[in-house]
Scaffold this active site. Sequence first.
Site, mmCIF file in Angstrom:
data_model
loop_
_atom_site.group_PDB
_atom_site.id
_atom_site.type_symbol
_atom_site.label_atom_id
_atom_site.label_comp_id
_atom_site.label_asym_id
_atom_site.label_seq_id
_atom_site.Cartn_x
_atom_site.Cartn_y
_atom_site.Cartn_z
ATOM 1 N N TYR A 127 0.823 -1.210 0.000
ATOM 2 C CA TYR A 127 0.000 0.000 0.000
ATOM 3 C C TYR A 127 0.863 1.268 0.000
ATOM 4 C CZ TYR A 127 -4.000 2.988 1.000
ATOM 5 O OH TYR A 127 -4.973 3.955 0.943
ATOM 6 N N GLU A 134 2.135 6.817 -6.848
ATOM 7 C CA GLU A 134 1.181 7.823 -7.307
ATOM 8 C C GLU A 134 1.711 9.234 -7.074
ATOM 9 O OE1 GLU A 134 -2.493 7.050 -5.342
ATOM 10 O OE2 GLU A 134 -2.679 5.009 -6.133
#
Length: 205
Positions: A127, A134
């Site tokens: 995660y 991103e």
Amino acid sequence: MKTTHGDVAARKKKGPGALATAYLVIYNVVMTAGWLVIAVGLVRAYLARGSYHGLYYSIEKPLKFFQTGALLEVLSRVFLTWAVTHSVREVRRRLLFYFHFEIIIGYSFNTSSWLNPLRYTFFFALYPMGVSGELLTIYAALPHVQKTGLYSVTLPNKYNFSFDYHGFLILAMVSYIPLFPQLYFHMIRQRKKVLGHVEDYSKVE
């Protein structure tokens, strides 16, 4: 208080129905297969070219298709595919390499409840890896967006409306500060809940 087999069975009944389970399995199998196809295409293109240049175009169509399919799960990745990497050529390689490992493993772990222990353990690393990818992709796009005025609307115009896409991307990055901890700790709570049920069931067995 001792956990009985009836308590565990009652908990299991609260899970998703057969139709929902079938949908989730099919969805994750298809997405896993799709990203594996993209990964294979990426490797083959690199071996054929011997260079990173032009790799994006070799897998552009399936990449956009499966990233758009992820709209059902993660809107941020669709945003990155279309609003950032589609328009800013300089960051396309980043998207390819940041997400492939994380996405293939993530979808494959969702194909079966037997893989829940792995899913809720590997997320500790996967995660943050995805979020970092991103943020770095958006950050790398900022200079190009600022230089070209990409998607920005300046005054004056007949609609009397202005929009700064560069500022919007910065705000999008800042939004990760309050959102990431909430989602991360939610996954930690889910891990305790899911794996706790598995342990209870094992004790009954």
